[in-house]
Design a protein around this motif. Structure first.
Motif, PDB file in Angstrom:
ATOM      1  N   THR A   1       0.833  -1.205   0.000  1.00  0.00           N
ATOM      2  CA  THR A   1       0.000   0.000   0.000  1.00  0.00           C
ATOM      3  C   THR A   1       0.867   1.253   0.000  1.00  0.00           C
ATOM      4  OG1 THR A   1      -1.627  -1.259   1.272  1.00  0.00           O
ATOM      5  CG2 THR A   1      -1.965   1.112   1.144  1.00  0.00           C
TER       6      THR A   1
ATOM      7  N   THR B   1       0.483   2.935   7.306  1.00  0.00           N
ATOM      8  CA  THR B   1      -0.095   1.729   6.697  1.00  0.00           C
ATOM      9  C   THR B   1       0.114   0.522   7.616  1.00  0.00           C
ATOM     10  OG1 THR B   1       1.925   1.386   5.415  1.00  0.00           O
ATOM     11  CG2 THR B   1       0.113   2.529   4.314  1.00  0.00           C
TER      12      THR B   1
ATOM     13  N   THR C   1      -3.177  -1.285   9.026  1.00  0.00           N
ATOM     14  CA  THR C   1      -3.395  -2.669   8.586  1.00  0.00           C
ATOM     15  C   THR C   1      -3.537  -3.582   9.798  1.00  0.00           C
ATOM     16  OG1 THR C   1      -2.076  -2.179   6.628  1.00  0.00           O
ATOM     17  CG2 THR C   1      -2.527  -4.481   7.063  1.00  0.00           C
TER      18      THR C   1
ATOM     19  N   THR D   1      -4.469   1.943  -6.291  1.00  0.00           N
ATOM     20  CA  THR D   1      -4.234   0.876  -5.320  1.00  0.00           C
ATOM     21  C   THR D   1      -4.847  -0.442  -5.797  1.00  0.00           C
ATOM     22  OG1 THR D   1      -6.122   1.800  -4.135  1.00  0.00           O
ATOM     23  CG2 THR D   1      -3.956   2.320  -3.262  1.00  0.00           C
TER      24      THR D   1
ATOM     25  N   SER E   1      -2.964  -3.902  -4.244  1.00  0.00           N
ATOM     26  CA  SER E   1      -3.280  -4.308  -2.866  1.00  0.00           C
ATOM     27  C   SER E   1      -4.747  -4.686  -2.727  1.00  0.00           C
ATOM     28  CB  SER E   1      -2.911  -3.195  -1.878  1.00  0.00           C
ATOM     29  OG  SER E   1      -3.598  -2.011  -2.190  1.00  0.00           O
TER      30      SER E   1
END
Lengths: 163, 479
Positions: free
Chosen positions: B90, B101, B105, B183, B186
């Motif tokens: 990401t 991130t 996450t 993105t 991901s």
């Protein structure tokens, strides 16, 4: 959707006399409810009771005879469109999934019911109920009770810690 | 390089209709991160058909909520096991700093756990008979709304995907997730995890696509509900489509959230808190606190503290764990932020630190200077419009009432906060500001609490039990 009442079909209906006493071009003069009943006749549904003409009543008023159609297919406009008047249609089904399939085959999704007396397998229908699909045009949101109250609030989440 | 040359359609990896792959490039140095399939309308048709079939005839909406929860719990374990890899990818795609991130996450398993708790205690079918006449029963059922089109932005792709997919799937919906091209990699990775978790065929599709294809998806007659996170402009367009078609819609849109600094605020806590609340995720964050309302009694002192904090922020390679702020996601986003800095100067705001120049040594990427404006009037465009970048405006006030009035004088209503040593005074202000979330002294809100916006910040709420209820239709059955 449904079986359109084509000009040819209208002419045929006219020729066979099923619209006795009705001048098609003058239908716009009918009360909306009566126009819907005429539509049912034009679409070939069997008129069990009721009438396509405005009842004549000495006191006047916008009356429509309560009307019942039989032998209706769910593709007909009288089965698909909202009448908003005293017009019922009766649709036969044979197989177990029939009633749920026919009930769900609608752009609307407001209400309905099952009648155990005439339908021995009602309980199984309830359990075999298929979830409705498609974008439904009966509305967004709910009224009544706690859920109805919740339509008039905004949620606000506050987190606090002492400094 | 990480490539996803196929689309995820109903659990299958399929060739896209369009042969040309899209390139995902790093906003740090334009290096190629990978290539991904891009969906066009025929792919959307396939995905919606799969979701429709899985909803109308498949096992997913008909299995018990507990069975669905087991699949989601398994997914969450698999996701957590790959959290570092997902955070790295990401960051490479959107330039969000690695600390952010990594943190978000890892927080996703808590977010999903809150949804699992909500589903576990959710009244899927509730008997409310005591309120009805004797001899009759009334049941209230909460049934899945149908096929969901989930459309998400690039700034926090897994967070915004899972805050929609997890409750939608727990409710028994099927879904088509539209990923941002920035993105794409991901987001497609999520397909691997859902397959491994045992999601049945047809239930989920993931389609990176541009705006036109996205509009085709949300307009598709096979879609029952649209869940969108993104700009207010795109949200208005989606809401108008949903209105025409009477589709259910929830929208998480923009913000211009106010942080109110009272005369009894702890300025150490303030500057440490605003570092995260204002500048987290490169300030490309809808809920960023970007209007700082400061009591005149402590105006100069507060400005000095904020100036020091902003100047301490490290800007650079987002993959470097020491970096606090990475590059903006695209060149047009960088230029947009810079043009707002020029605008603030033209509008007469005082530039305290930062400015429109690209930071030294970082001309190879889409970098901007974290910028602080003082003596701002709330009617200025830099105080009214969402910049979506690291630009703060400081606005003075004299009384608590004036602070509330300024905070509410905004088209948006997403978040905000107050800083005070008097918790009750803080709560009194929190109750008056018309926003979906509000913090006193920077407290993080529970993941069970609803999140979303008043006014132009959106419609509906996400997270926890309220977020789950966005994916159900009520049905009242009387017997």
């Amino acid at each position: 959707m449904g079986a359109p009442a084509t000009t040819a079909y209208r002419a045929n209906v006219w020729a066979t006399g099923r619209l006795t006493g009705v001048q098609w071009p003058r239908l716009h003069r009918f009360h909306r409810g009566c126009r819907r009943i005429v539509l049912g006749v034009v679409e070939g549904a069997r008129l069990v009771t009721g009438d396509t003409r405005t009842p004549e009543r000495p006191e006047g008023g916008h009356h429509v005879r309560p009307t019942l159609f039989a032998d209706v297919e769910s593709a007909l406009r009288i089965a698909r469109e909202e009448d908003f008047g005293p017009v019922l249609i009766v649709i036969p089904f044979d197989d177990e999934d029939g009633p749920v399939r026919i009930a769900n085959d609608s752009k609307y999704g407001l209400a309905g019911g099952v009648s155990p007396g005439g339908c021995p397998s009602t309980a199984s229908h309830r359990h075999r109920r298929r979830l409705r699909g498609g974008a439904k045009s009966s509305g967004i949101g709910r009224e009544f009770g706690a859920t109805g109250l919740a339509q008039y609030i905004e949620y606000k989440t506050i987190a606090a810690i002492a400094a | 390089m990480i490539n996803y040359p196929k689309l995820y359609v109903g659990g299958q990896w399929v060739e896209p209709t369009r042969a040309e792959l899209l390139e995902v490039r790093s906003p740090h140095d334009q290096s190629l991160v990978g290539r991904a399939a891009e969906a066009t309308p025929p792919d959307v048709d396939r995905a919606v058909r799969a979701a429709r079939e899985a909803f109308d005839n498949g096992p997913w909406p008909r299995m018990s909520a507990a069975e669905r929860a087991r699949v989601i719990a398994r997914f969450s374990e698999l996701h957590a096991a790959r959290a570092d890899e997902i955070a790295d990818l990401t960051t490479a795609e959107n330039g969000s700093a690695r600390w952010f991130t990594g943190w978000t996450t890892k927080a996703l398993s808590e977010q999903t756990a809150a949804f699992l708790r909500a589903a576990d205690s959710f009244a899927w079918e509730e008997d409310i008979s005591r309120a009805t006449a004797e001899g009759t029963r009334t049941l209230v059922r909460r049934e899945p709304v149908g096929v969901v089109a989930a459309v998400i932005p690039w700034n926090a792709p897994h967070q915004s995907a899972l805050v929609k997919l997890v409750p939608a799937l727990l409710a028994g919906c099927t879904a088509v997730l539209k990923a941002s091209p920035e993105t794409a990699l991901s987001t497609l990775l999520l397909g691997e995890l859902f397959n491994e978790a045992g999601l049945p065929e047809g239930v989920l599709s993931i389609l990176p696509a541009d705006r036109e294809t996205s509009e085709y998806l949300v307009s598709h007659p096979g879609v029952d509900k649209i869940a969108f996170t993104g700009s207010t402009a795109a949200g208005r367009r989606i809401a108008s489509i949903a209105g025409e078609q009477l589709k259910r819609v929830s929208l998480e849109l923009g913000g211009k959230s106010a942080a109110i600094v009272l005369d009894d605020a702890d300025l150490d806590a303030l500057s440490e808190g605003l570092k995260f609340l204002s500048f987290g995720n490169n300030a490309e964050n809808c809920v960023a606190h970007t209007r700082i309302l400061v009591h005149r009694g402590r105006y100069d002192e507060t400005l000095a503290r904020l100036k020091g904090m902003v100047e301490s922020l490290t800007v650079g390679d987002p993959a470097d764990p020491a970096t606090f702020i990475g590059p903006m996601v695209r060149e047009d986003q960088q230029q947009r932020v810079i043009s707002y800095i020029h605008l603030g100067i033209e509008e007469g705001a005082r530039l305290v630190t930062g400015g429109p120049e690209v930071p030294e040594g970082l001309a190879h990427g889409y970098y901007v200077r974290p910028t602080l404006f003082a003596d701002v009037d709330n009617s200025m465009r830099i105080a009214q419009e969402e910049i979506f970048g690291p630009v703060l405006v400081v606005i003075p006030f004299d009384t608590d009432e004036e602070a509330v009035r300024i905070a509410n004088d905004s088209p948006y209503g997403l978040g905000g906060g107050v800083w005070t040593s008097d918790e009750e005074r803080g709560l009194a202000i929190a109750r008056q500001v018309r926003t979906g979330t509000f913090s006193v002294n920077g407290a993080p809100h529970s993941l069970e609490g609803p999140f979303g916006g008043y006014k132009a910040s959106g419609i509906g709420r996400e997270f926890g039990p309220v977020g789950l209820s966005q994916y159900i239709e009520y049905k009242t059955v009387s017997v």
